[in-house]
Design a protein around this motif. Structure first.
Motif, short mmCIF file in Angstrom:
data_model
loop_
_atom_site.label_atom_id
_atom_site.label_comp_id
_atom_site.label_asym_id
_atom_site.label_seq_id
_atom_site.Cartn_x
_atom_site.Cartn_y
_atom_site.Cartn_z
N ARG A 133 0.83 -1.02 0.09
CA ARG A 133 0.29 0.23 0.06
C ARG A 133 0.94 1.54 0.13
N HIS B 256 -8.39 6.81 0.98
CA HIS B 256 -7.71 5.55 0.53
C HIS B 256 -6.79 5.64 0.75
N ASP B 257 -5.37 4.76 0.49
CA ASP B 257 -3.81 5.06 0.32
C ASP B 257 -4.54 4.65 -1.11
N ASN B 258 -3.38 5.45 -1.64
CA ASN B 258 -2.90 5.44 -3.77
C ASN B 258 -2.05 6.01 -3.97
N ASN C 151 1.41 7.77 -3.08
CA ASN C 151 2.76 7.38 -2.65
C ASN C 151 3.43 8.06 -3.58
N PRO D 82 -2.48 -0.23 -3.68
CA PRO D 82 -3.49 -0.49 -3.27
C PRO D 82 -5.04 -1.06 -2.95
N ASP E 89 -8.18 -2.39 -3.45
CA ASP E 89 -8.61 -4.06 -2.57
C ASP E 89 -10.28 -3.63 -2.40
N PRO F 186 -3.53 -6.05 -1.08
CA PRO F 186 -2.28 -5.71 -1.59
C PRO F 186 -1.27 -6.37 -0.95
#
Length: 225
Positions: A36, A135-137, A141, A203, A205, A216
């Protein structure tokens, strides 16, 4: 002075943790990019990076920037017409927005199923998919990973989506399928010029983009010594 974090909507350890100070990896050492998250590292001309899908079925959003001028970067829309194909193969150059080679693909032990069409996921994409919470993205990142090694960027180029299985259909549609990569599959890339590379462990999901388990995983990076 810009920090490269002004546009980050969702933060995680990508903003503070690095594989090595200033992205200077030690040749021969295996580094883990956590699930992630994303990490940036430097690759000198002639050096070879090995990116390994050690658990299998994990997509890695991949970018590369010229170390001399980060406004020059690996560009899918420039690479496709230059190579006259959708996906590079071993022996192909990876082309920048200045239509110059920055990297060369030396080896790919996977079935060669990757994507060059789909933009990196972002918070807006997850909201569109019905997940309005943070949400992680991969877009965030990338920004965080580059800023963490002191090389902030503004623009988010379209990534080279390693191991992502989203083939175009004859009717013009796109299929969204689980990866076919196996545990231990890797890609080897040689730097034609000094470059900064970024790998984000996608990430996603909400769909089987990272496998039917929708879980992930991490990826590994090594500069060959």
């Amino acid at each position: 002075m810009t920090t490269g974090l002004e546009d980050v909507l969702v933060r995680n350890a990508s903003a503070t943790e690095v594989l090595a100070p200033e992205g200077q990896l030690r040749p021969g050492m295996v580094y883990e990019v956590p699930a992630r998250q994303g990490r940036a590292f430097r690759l000198k001309a002639g050096q070879v990076a090995r990116l390994t899908n050690h658990q299998g079925q994990q997509v890695g959003d991949f970018w590369a920037f010229s170390a001399e001028d980060r406004r020059e970067f690996l560009s899918m829309e420039h690479m496709r017409p230059t190579l006259r194909k959708l996906t590079p193969r071993p022996g192909d150059a990876l082309i920048t927005n200045k239509r110059r080679a920055l990297l060369e693909m030396l080896e790919d032990t996977s079935p060669g199923v990757h994507d060059t069409l789909i933009a990196a996921c972002c918070q807006h994409r997850y909201t569109e998919l019905g997940h309005p919470d943070p949400h992680d993205n991969c877009s965030d990142n990338l920004r965080m990973a580059m800023a963490a090694i002191g090389a902030p960027i503004g623009e988010i180029p379209c990534p080279f989506n390693l191991w992502m299985n989203t083939p175009p259909r004859a009717d013009g549609g796109i299929d969204w399928l689980a990866p076919v990569s196996k545990p231990g599959d890797y890609v080897r890339l040689r730097a034609v010029r000094d470059a900064i590379l970024v790998l984000s462990c996608c990430p996603m999901d909400l769909s089987p983009i990272n496998g039917d388990a929708k879980s992930p995983k991490g990826l590994q990076v090594m500069i060959e010594g």
